[in-house]
Design an enzyme around this catalytic site. Structure first.
Site, short mmCIF file in Angstrom:
data_model
loop_
_atom_site.label_atom_id
_atom_site.label_comp_id
_atom_site.label_asym_id
_atom_site.label_seq_id
_atom_site.Cartn_x
_atom_site.Cartn_y
_atom_site.Cartn_z
N TYR A 1 0.80 -1.16 -0.05
CA TYR A 1 0.11 -0.04 0.04
C TYR A 1 0.75 1.13 0.06
O TYR A 1 0.44 2.20 -0.44
CB TYR A 1 -0.99 0.02 1.17
CG TYR A 1 -2.11 -1.05 1.27
CD1 TYR A 1 -2.07 -2.09 0.21
CD2 TYR A 1 -2.75 -0.91 2.24
CE1 TYR A 1 -2.99 -3.03 0.17
CE2 TYR A 1 -4.05 -2.24 2.25
CZ TYR A 1 -3.90 -3.10 1.14
OH TYR A 1 -5.04 -3.89 1.10
N ASP B 1 -11.05 -8.87 7.37
CA ASP B 1 -12.24 -8.67 6.91
C ASP B 1 -12.84 -10.33 6.74
O ASP B 1 -13.95 -10.42 7.02
CB ASP B 1 -12.35 -8.18 5.44
CG ASP B 1 -12.44 -6.78 5.56
OD1 ASP B 1 -12.32 -6.19 6.82
OD2 ASP B 1 -12.86 -5.73 4.81
N LYS C 1 3.54 -15.40 2.39
CA LYS C 1 3.62 -16.15 1.11
C LYS C 1 5.08 -16.58 0.75
O LYS C 1 5.64 -16.05 -0.38
CB LYS C 1 2.80 -15.39 -0.01
CG LYS C 1 2.73 -16.10 -1.26
CD LYS C 1 1.51 -17.09 -1.25
CE LYS C 1 1.23 -17.72 -2.42
NZ LYS C 1 0.55 -19.17 -2.52
N ASP D 1 -5.22 -7.15 5.73
CA ASP D 1 -6.61 -6.48 5.50
C ASP D 1 -7.71 -7.53 5.02
O ASP D 1 -8.64 -7.38 5.28
CB ASP D 1 -6.27 -5.59 4.06
CG ASP D 1 -7.24 -4.52 3.79
OD1 ASP D 1 -8.23 -4.56 4.47
OD2 ASP D 1 -7.15 -3.66 2.84
N ASP E 1 -2.67 -18.46 1.43
CA ASP E 1 -3.81 -19.10 0.61
C ASP E 1 -4.20 -20.11 1.71
O ASP E 1 -5.63 -20.36 1.64
CB ASP E 1 -3.39 -19.54 -0.65
CG ASP E 1 -1.91 -20.20 -0.53
OD1 ASP E 1 -1.07 -20.21 0.43
OD2 ASP E 1 -1.41 -20.49 -1.53
#
Ligand code: NAD
Length: 367
Positions: free
Chosen positions: A141, A249, A189, A245, A221
């Site tokens: 970001y 959620d 990852k 993030d 994942d």
């Protein structure tokens, strides 16, 4: 104890839910003989109307002078025509930057009384109590270079982390795990990304400082699947910005309503506390807003900025008690529960349950 709290209630349902959270904080101050002061300041659409900017200088001064900042929500459809840097939400991004918190805490708690609100089966969500710790100031970001060249059809974002950025947020996660069930799951990852390998190596290096904490690594994942299959397996979950993030959620599915979710951002000049939801213009002014996310946010404020763990737990227990008794705001009303209660009524019910539990514990001490 003395605590200066800046109140940035914001727009829409922000002031409605924040009022109930502040009432609970006032009750804690009164019951415990604490000296809490509350200073209100403008943020978002209400600040644009009054001062022409979503984050006035006076708000920054009040926030920086406080021991903690309690925020409601910002956003107002009447400013949708403005460019993003002038809209209410710009004030939110700016205040987060000014305060400088880098560790975003998002609890995911399954209240048994709300088991039917989750699309997951009750036996899957039963007993879930996860604390996400998401790095907030680095990663994709913010990384440079970033660009979108429409002519060449190429867009670039950069995931970049330094060891010290990982270390500071990882230490917060380790410390929190120590106070909980002593398990830390670090999500990355690492089979593909060098940034993730840095995260994994850094967390592994820190392990020896926290021998009482069990550390495991998960690939993002498979973590997305484990969260829906075996969420009870997780205690503190540490992630970089983007993965945090998405996963935090996703975990909202377990709790069942956006109106129930609190958050805290630690590590900066002043800690920032805000419910996860937005200003909900569709229900603002109707008394339908669920104040429990804001009230649970107030509990986090007491835990992380005042060290009042018992009071924080008492608030969470009062919320659970009110839900167990069948009281529901419209967003969490499912099945055969009675009439729904308003924002204000829900706040009062939590206040009553809290007062009764404090009375009970004081009379026990008196015995
Ligand atoms: P939202 O969170 O405001 O609302 C999404 C849905 O959830 C709506 O149907 C709303 O009625 C419901 N909801 C949200 N909080 C609730 C509560 N406490 N009780 C009951 N129902 C609740 O998200 P949105 O509709 O995408 O955005 C509305 C505005 O809020 C926009 O201007 C957006 O930019 C802003 N926003 C602000 C924040 C923040 O201040 N942290 C976060 C998200 C969105």
């Amino acid at each position: 104890m003395k605590l200066k709290i800046a109140i940035l209630a914001g727009d829409g349902i922000g002031p409605e839910v924040t009022r109930e959270a502040v009432n609970i904080l006032k009750a804690i101050a009164e019951f415990g003989g604490h000296d809490f002061s509350f200073t209100e300041a403008l943020l978002g659409g209400i600040a644009i109307t009054a001062e022409g900017t979503p984050l006035p200088k006076q708000t920054i001064d009040i926030a920086l002078d406080a021991d903690a900042v309690l925020l409601g929500a910002v956003g107002d459809n009447k400013f949708n025509h403005l460019t993003p840097d002038k809209r209410p939400e710009a004030g939110l991004l700016q205040i987060r930057q000014v305060l400088g918190g880098f560790a975003n805490l998002r609890p995911c708690l399954a209240f048994p009384a709300l088991a039917d609100n989750s699309p997951l089966r009750p036996e899957v969500t039963k007993g879930v109590d996860i604390l996400f710790v998401r790095e907030l100031l680095g990663g994709l970001y913010f990384g440079q270079p970033r660009s979108w060249n429409e002519e060449t059809g190429e867009a670039i974002n950069t995931m970049r982390y330094t060891k010290s950025e990982v270390t500071r947020v990882a230490r917060i996660a380790f410390d929190l795990a120590r106070k909980r069930r002593k398990k830390l799951t670090q999500v990355d990852k690492a089979n593909v990304l060098e940034c993730s390998q840095l995260w994994r190596a850094t967390v592994d290096e820190l392990k020896s400082d926290y021998p009482d904490v069990t550390v495991e690594h998960q690939l993002v994942d498979s973590m997305a699947m484990h969260l829906m299959n075996v969420p009870r397996n997780f205690d503190v979950v540490l992630t970089e910005n983007l993965f945090g993030d998405i996963l935090s959620d996703e975990s909202g599915i377990i709790t069942g309503s956006l109106g129930m979710l609190p958050s805290a951002t630690l590590g900066g000049k002043v800690n920032l506390y805000e419910p996860v939801h937005g200003s909900a213009p569709d229900i603002a002014g109707t008394g339908k807003a669920n104040p429990l996310g804001a009230i649970l946010t107030a509990a986090m404020l007491l835990r992380h900025s005042a060290g009042l763990e018992q009071d924080a737990t008492a608030i969470e227990a009062a919320v659970a008690e009110v839900l167990n008794a069948g009281h529901r705001t419209a967003d969490i009303a499912r099945g055969n529960v009675g009439a729904t209660v308003t924002t204000q009524q829900m706040g009062k019910l939590v206040h009553q349950a809290l007062a009764q539990s404090i009375d009970r514990s004081q009379s026990l001490h008196g015995v």
